[in-house]
Scaffold this motif. Structure first.
Motif, PDB file in Angstrom:
ATOM      1  N   ASP A  83      74.159  28.910 -48.777  1.00  0.00           N
ATOM      2  CA  ASP A  83      73.559  29.071 -50.178  1.00  0.00           C
ATOM      3  C   ASP A  83      73.324  27.695 -50.835  1.00  0.00           C
ATOM      4  O   ASP A  83      74.509  26.916 -50.868  1.00  0.00           O
ATOM      5  N   GLY A  84      72.176  27.359 -51.439  1.00  0.00           N
ATOM      6  CA  GLY A  84      72.056  25.966 -52.287  1.00  0.00           C
ATOM      7  C   GLY A  84      71.556  24.890 -51.204  1.00  0.00           C
ATOM      8  O   GLY A  84      71.249  23.982 -51.990  1.00  0.00           O
ATOM      9  N   ASP A  85      71.467  24.977 -50.019  1.00  0.00           N
ATOM     10  CA  ASP A  85      71.334  24.020 -49.015  1.00  0.00           C
ATOM     11  C   ASP A  85      69.606  23.613 -49.100  1.00  0.00           C
ATOM     12  O   ASP A  85      69.019  24.361 -49.790  1.00  0.00           O
ATOM     13  N   THR A  86      69.180  22.604 -48.837  1.00  0.00           N
ATOM     14  CA  THR A  86      67.996  21.953 -48.771  1.00  0.00           C
ATOM     15  C   THR A  86      67.531  21.950 -47.522  1.00  0.00           C
ATOM     16  O   THR A  86      68.340  21.514 -46.333  1.00  0.00           O
ATOM     17  N   VAL A  87      66.124  22.618 -47.116  1.00  0.00           N
ATOM     18  CA  VAL A  87      65.750  22.680 -45.705  1.00  0.00           C
ATOM     19  C   VAL A  87      64.360  22.088 -45.526  1.00  0.00           C
ATOM     20  O   VAL A  87      63.835  21.719 -46.757  1.00  0.00           O
ATOM     21  N   THR A  88      64.010  21.575 -44.313  1.00  0.00           N
ATOM     22  CA  THR A  88      62.678  21.220 -44.200  1.00  0.00           C
ATOM     23  C   THR A  88      61.863  22.182 -43.240  1.00  0.00           C
ATOM     24  O   THR A  88      62.620  22.449 -42.247  1.00  0.00           O
ATOM     25  N   VAL A  89      60.893  22.584 -43.448  1.00  0.00           N
ATOM     26  CA  VAL A  89      59.802  23.331 -42.745  1.00  0.00           C
ATOM     27  C   VAL A  89      59.493  22.432 -41.367  1.00  0.00           C
ATOM     28  O   VAL A  89      58.994  21.472 -41.568  1.00  0.00           O
ATOM     29  N   ILE A  90      59.739  23.196 -40.199  1.00  0.00           N
ATOM     30  CA  ILE A  90      59.416  22.183 -39.025  1.00  0.00           C
ATOM     31  C   ILE A  90      58.099  22.364 -38.549  1.00  0.00           C
ATOM     32  O   ILE A  90      57.581  21.614 -37.635  1.00  0.00           O
ATOM     33  N   LYS A  91      57.309  23.491 -39.010  1.00  0.00           N
ATOM     34  CA  LYS A  91      55.911  23.634 -38.432  1.00  0.00           C
ATOM     35  C   LYS A  91      54.879  24.407 -39.542  1.00  0.00           C
ATOM     36  O   LYS A  91      55.783  24.923 -40.222  1.00  0.00           O
ATOM     37  N   ASP A  92      53.846  24.167 -39.345  1.00  0.00           N
ATOM     38  CA  ASP A  92      52.823  24.882 -40.225  1.00  0.00           C
ATOM     39  C   ASP A  92      53.167  26.667 -40.050  1.00  0.00           C
ATOM     40  O   ASP A  92      53.202  27.103 -38.998  1.00  0.00           O
ATOM     41  N   LEU A  93      53.166  27.017 -41.130  1.00  0.00           N
ATOM     42  CA  LEU A  93      53.524  28.393 -41.246  1.00  0.00           C
ATOM     43  C   LEU A  93      52.457  29.271 -42.023  1.00  0.00           C
ATOM     44  O   LEU A  93      52.251  28.902 -43.212  1.00  0.00           O
ATOM     45  N   LYS A  94      51.598  30.273 -41.328  1.00  0.00           N
ATOM     46  CA  LYS A  94      50.768  30.661 -41.972  1.00  0.00           C
ATOM     47  C   LYS A  94      51.309  32.044 -42.807  1.00  0.00           C
ATOM     48  O   LYS A  94      52.281  32.633 -42.588  1.00  0.00           O
ATOM     49  N   ILE A  95      50.833  32.277 -44.153  1.00  0.00           N
ATOM     50  CA  ILE A  95      51.442  33.328 -45.033  1.00  0.00           C
ATOM     51  C   ILE A  95      50.810  34.465 -44.890  1.00  0.00           C
ATOM     52  O   ILE A  95      49.455  34.375 -45.091  1.00  0.00           O
ATOM     53  N   LYS A  96      51.390  35.526 -44.303  1.00  0.00           N
ATOM     54  CA  LYS A  96      50.820  36.759 -44.111  1.00  0.00           C
ATOM     55  C   LYS A  96      49.873  37.385 -45.383  1.00  0.00           C
ATOM     56  O   LYS A  96      50.588  37.323 -46.406  1.00  0.00           O
ATOM     57  N   GLY A  97      48.710  37.895 -45.255  1.00  0.00           N
ATOM     58  CA  GLY A  97      47.977  38.221 -46.379  1.00  0.00           C
ATOM     59  C   GLY A  97      47.276  37.328 -46.999  1.00  0.00           C
ATOM     60  O   GLY A  97      46.854  37.696 -48.085  1.00  0.00           O
ATOM     61  N   SER A  98      47.419  35.975 -46.712  1.00  0.00           N
ATOM     62  CA  SER A  98      46.857  35.014 -47.686  1.00  0.00           C
ATOM     63  C   SER A  98      46.047  34.079 -46.642  1.00  0.00           C
ATOM     64  O   SER A  98      46.476  33.943 -45.440  1.00  0.00           O
ATOM     65  N   SER A  99      45.390  32.963 -47.257  1.00  0.00           N
ATOM     66  CA  SER A  99      44.880  31.809 -46.570  1.00  0.00           C
ATOM     67  C   SER A  99      45.736  30.694 -46.693  1.00  0.00           C
ATOM     68  O   SER A  99      45.212  29.726 -46.089  1.00  0.00           O
ATOM     69  N   MET A 100      46.822  30.826 -47.331  1.00  0.00           N
ATOM     70  CA  MET A 100      47.595  29.664 -47.582  1.00  0.00           C
ATOM     71  C   MET A 100      48.510  29.406 -46.484  1.00  0.00           C
ATOM     72  O   MET A 100      48.725  30.087 -45.683  1.00  0.00           O
ATOM     73  N   VAL A 101      48.820  28.293 -46.298  1.00  0.00           N
ATOM     74  CA  VAL A 101      49.843  27.770 -45.158  1.00  0.00           C
ATOM     75  C   VAL A 101      50.829  26.761 -45.665  1.00  0.00           C
ATOM     76  O   VAL A 101      50.705  25.969 -46.741  1.00  0.00           O
ATOM     77  N   VAL A 102      51.989  27.082 -45.465  1.00  0.00           N
ATOM     78  CA  VAL A 102      53.505  26.246 -45.588  1.00  0.00           C
ATOM     79  C   VAL A 102      53.223  25.078 -44.600  1.00  0.00           C
ATOM     80  O   VAL A 102      53.509  25.486 -43.513  1.00  0.00           O
ATOM     81  N   LYS A 103      53.054  23.867 -45.117  1.00  0.00           N
ATOM     82  CA  LYS A 103      52.884  22.712 -44.161  1.00  0.00           C
ATOM     83  C   LYS A 103      54.190  22.353 -43.427  1.00  0.00           C
ATOM     84  O   LYS A 103      55.113  22.314 -44.149  1.00  0.00           O
ATOM     85  N   GLY A 104      54.246  21.746 -42.232  1.00  0.00           N
ATOM     86  CA  GLY A 104      55.217  21.247 -41.712  1.00  0.00           C
ATOM     87  C   GLY A 104      55.790  20.143 -42.456  1.00  0.00           C
ATOM     88  O   GLY A 104      54.836  19.313 -42.693  1.00  0.00           O
TER      89      GLY A 104
END
Length: 116
Positions: A57-78
């Motif tokens: 808990d409390g760590d900082t992480v980095t997303v490693i690949k583009d993730l599509k958000i279900k039910g939306s047209s938004m994307v969490v970029k790698g």
């Protein structure tokens, strides 16, 4: 087949025997369950990132690949940094609860992040 046996690397439940070893179809890891049985019991409560680092808990992480958000047209970029994560026991595999700037509160799977 042993129905409660999972891959010790990625946690996949679709493992199969290959001679004396067991094989994971997702990450191609081979292991002998007799040798790794003790290690799996000790590590069962830990949540690990894509590189195998233990998350807390409390760590900082980095997303490693583009993730599509279900039910939306938004994307969490790698490469997106996510600060102050909370570990949760999501039954659907989403074990990180967080807030992402510009998107809001959401849950992530630990296999798609690495510890920053």
């Amino acid at each position: 087949m042993d129905s409660n046996l999972k891959c010790p690397v990625c946690g996949c439940e679709h493992v199969y025997p290959d001679g004396a070893l067991w094989m994971c179809p997702e990450c191609a890891h081979e292991w002998n369950p007799a040798e790794t049985g003790v290690e799996n019991d000790a590590a069962s409560g830990e949540i690990r990132d894509a590189n195998g680092n233990v998350l807390a808990d409390g760590d900082t992480v980095t997303v490693i690949k583009d993730l599509k958000i279900k039910g939306s047209s938004m994307v969490v970029k790698g490469g997106t940094k996510v600060k102050n994560i909370r570990l949760s026991d999501g039954g659907d595999g989403h074990d990180i609860a967080c807030k992402i700037a510009g998107i809001g509160a959401m849950n992530l799977k630990s296999e798609f992040v690495r510890k920053a």
